[in-house]
Design an enzyme around this catalytic site. Structure first.
Site, PDB file in Angstrom:
ATOM      1  N   TRP A   1       0.844  -1.123   0.126  1.00 39.98           N
ATOM      2  CA  TRP A   1      -0.235  -0.069  -0.082  1.00 39.98           C
ATOM      3  C   TRP A   1       0.758   1.202   0.127  1.00 39.98           C
ATOM      4  O   TRP A   1       0.365   2.291  -0.249  1.00 39.98           O
ATOM      5  CB  TRP A   1      -1.144   0.043   1.303  1.00 39.98           C
ATOM      6  CG  TRP A   1      -1.910  -0.817   1.004  1.00 39.98           C
ATOM      7  CD1 TRP A   1      -2.204  -1.904  -0.028  1.00 39.98           C
ATOM      8  CD2 TRP A   1      -2.955  -1.467   2.078  1.00 39.98           C
ATOM      9  NE1 TRP A   1      -3.440  -2.856   0.416  1.00 39.98           N
ATOM     10  CE2 TRP A   1      -3.892  -2.267   1.543  1.00 39.98           C
ATOM     11  CE3 TRP A   1      -3.349  -1.120   3.370  1.00 39.98           C
ATOM     12  CZ2 TRP A   1      -5.001  -3.125   2.094  1.00 39.98           C
ATOM     13  CZ3 TRP A   1      -4.405  -1.178   3.924  1.00 39.98           C
ATOM     14  CH2 TRP A   1      -5.262  -2.391   3.713  1.00 39.98           C
ATOM     15  N   LYS A   2       2.246   1.119   0.100  1.00 42.89           N
ATOM     16  CA  LYS A   2       3.126   2.245   0.001  1.00 42.89           C
ATOM     17  C   LYS A   2       2.636   3.503   1.204  1.00 42.89           C
ATOM     18  O   LYS A   2       1.948   2.993   2.276  1.00 42.89           O
ATOM     19  CB  LYS A   2       3.226   2.948  -1.479  1.00 42.89           C
ATOM     20  CG  LYS A   2       3.676   1.652  -2.350  1.00 42.89           C
ATOM     21  CD  LYS A   2       4.328   2.265  -3.445  1.00 42.89           C
ATOM     22  CE  LYS A   2       4.665   0.826  -4.362  1.00 42.89           C
ATOM     23  NZ  LYS A   2       5.115   1.355  -5.742  1.00 42.89           N
TER      24      LYS A   2
ATOM     25  N   HIS B   1      13.061  -2.447  -1.205  1.00 41.09           N
ATOM     26  CA  HIS B   1      12.204  -1.878  -2.489  1.00 41.09           C
ATOM     27  C   HIS B   1      12.944  -0.860  -3.186  1.00 41.09           C
ATOM     28  O   HIS B   1      13.591  -0.311  -2.664  1.00 41.09           O
ATOM     29  CB  HIS B   1      10.867  -1.539  -1.829  1.00 41.09           C
ATOM     30  CG  HIS B   1       9.939  -1.072  -2.786  1.00 41.09           C
ATOM     31  ND1 HIS B   1       9.879  -0.074  -3.676  1.00 41.09           N
ATOM     32  CD2 HIS B   1       8.757  -2.030  -3.266  1.00 41.09           C
ATOM     33  CE1 HIS B   1       8.904  -0.178  -4.442  1.00 41.09           C
ATOM     34  NE2 HIS B   1       8.210  -1.181  -4.213  1.00 41.09           N
TER      35      HIS B   1
ATOM     36  N   GLU C   1      11.223  -6.874  -9.467  1.00 43.97           N
ATOM     37  CA  GLU C   1      10.577  -5.490  -9.752  1.00 43.97           C
ATOM     38  C   GLU C   1      11.376  -4.737 -10.839  1.00 43.97           C
ATOM     39  O   GLU C   1      12.228  -3.919  -9.976  1.00 43.97           O
ATOM     40  CB  GLU C   1       9.792  -5.022  -8.565  1.00 43.97           C
ATOM     41  CG  GLU C   1       8.964  -5.689  -7.583  1.00 43.97           C
ATOM     42  CD  GLU C   1       8.218  -4.583  -6.602  1.00 43.97           C
ATOM     43  OE1 GLU C   1       6.887  -4.794  -6.748  1.00 43.97           O
ATOM     44  OE2 GLU C   1       8.649  -3.492  -6.285  1.00 43.97           O
TER      45      GLU C   1
ATOM     46  N   GLY D   1       0.134   0.046  -6.663  1.00 45.82           N
ATOM     47  CA  GLY D   1      -1.081   0.922  -7.168  1.00 45.82           C
ATOM     48  C   GLY D   1      -2.354   0.239  -7.236  1.00 45.82           C
ATOM     49  O   GLY D   1      -3.557   0.759  -6.551  1.00 45.82           O
TER      50      GLY D   1
HETATM   51  P1  13P Z   1       2.920  -0.674  -9.040  1.00 45.78           P
HETATM   52  O1  13P Z   1       2.171  -2.005  -9.108  1.00 45.78           O
HETATM   53  O2  13P Z   1       2.129   0.379  -8.870  1.00 45.78           O
HETATM   54  O3  13P Z   1       3.670  -0.548 -10.354  1.00 45.78           O
HETATM   55  O4  13P Z   1       3.927  -0.918  -7.816  1.00 45.78           O
HETATM   56  C1  13P Z   1       4.638  -1.956  -7.948  1.00 45.78           C
HETATM   57  C2  13P Z   1       5.496  -2.061  -6.565  1.00 45.78           C
HETATM   58  O5  13P Z   1       6.557  -1.120  -6.378  1.00 45.78           O
HETATM   59  C3  13P Z   1       5.001  -2.754  -5.471  1.00 45.78           C
HETATM   60  O6  13P Z   1       5.987  -3.039  -4.528  1.00 45.78           O
END
Ligand code: 13P
Length: 260
Positions: free
Chosen positions: A11-12, A95, A167, A237
């Site tokens: 969820w950042k 991350h 990622e 997102g």
């Molecule tokens: P998004 O799915 O928004 O591209 O983000 C990926 C992410 O950084 C998950 O840790």
């Protein structure tokens, strides 16, 4: 596809306690208990505790998005893995947003992975190259350096129990957000598994879970989950959007039902 799919929602720095509780409530009503799928939520540090008391543990597990490698001490503003050990099952480590915005280097990431394992929390180690690095043909070197240094303090048994998320920085929605083709993702994920095999042997390589992350949503998740050796997805997102995140989980159910 993998026997058990891991879906992690990062969820950042979104959703305060009431927004997070609302999303959890809606997801909890909709999501079924399944032995095929493990759903992990990674809210902000502040939200972990209140969410943990509302959480149906048969449906979800919690992850922290970060923690500090020293167990205790005078480190103003930090939260240690030790403090999180009864609260979360996983911690996201390395991350790209932490590597880029907070200058976390290979040594820091290595110390955090070791601290997670020491505190019996499963690391979700994020690795991935930038657009520039890919353009310069450095993808393998970056992945090699990130994987080998991060795992350096661990035994084969500890490595086999952890999670590595590929990622690519250029595929994350808030950076360039270019979709990685499943075969591009597969090449990198195969390479990561191969690195684990060379360093820790075939058993660790077989058991370590490798996820894909980068602009994954309900429309395209199936393509990534179908990659041989892909154990799940790390979603940014789309994980704070009820329809998109539950759509991702639905797709995983559907794929498992087809595979049975
Ligand atoms: P998004 O799915 O928004 O591209 O983000 C990926 C992410 O950084 C998950 O840790």
């Amino acid at each position: 596809m993998s026997d058990r799919t891991l879906i992690v929602g990062n969820w950042k720095m979104h959703l305060n306690v009431s927004q997070a509780s609302l999303l959890l409530h809606r997801l909890q009503e909709r999501i079924r208990i399944s032995s095929d799928i493990e759903v992990v939520l990674a809210p902000s540090m502040l939200v972990l505790q209140p969410l943990s008391v509302r959480l149906d543990r048969r449906k979800f597990r919690l992850a922290a998005q970060n923690a500090y490698a020293t167990d205790e001490g005078a480190f103003t503003g930090e939260v240690s893995f030790t403090m999180l050990r009864d609260l979360v099952h996983y911690v996201i480590i390395g991350h790209s947003e932490r590597r880029i915005y907070f200058h976390e280097d290979l040594k820091t990431v290595r110390a955090k992975v070791a601290a997670a394992v020491r505190n019996e929390i499963t690391p979700i180690l994020c690795v991935g190259e930038t657009k520039e690095e890919r353009k310069n043909g450095e993808t393998r070197k970056v992945l090699h350096d990130q994987v080998t240094t991060a795992l350096a303090d661990l035994t084969a048994k500890e490595v086999q129990d952890m999670v590595i998320a590929y990622e690519p920085v250029w595929a994350i929605s808030t950076f360039q957000g270019i979709l990685a083709k499943p075969d591009e993702a597969q090449q990198a994920m195969d390479y990561i598994r191969d690195q684990v095999k060379q360093l820790y042997g075939p058993k660790a390589a077989k058991n370590v879970r490798i996820l894909y992350g980068g602009s994954v949503d309900d429309q395209i998740v199936g393509g990534y989950l179908a990659i041989p050796g892909c154990d799940g997805v790390l979603v940014g997102g789309a994980s704070i959007n009820y329809h998109k995140f539950s759509g991702i989980i639905d797709t995983a159910y559907r794929l498992h039902r087809k595979a049975d």
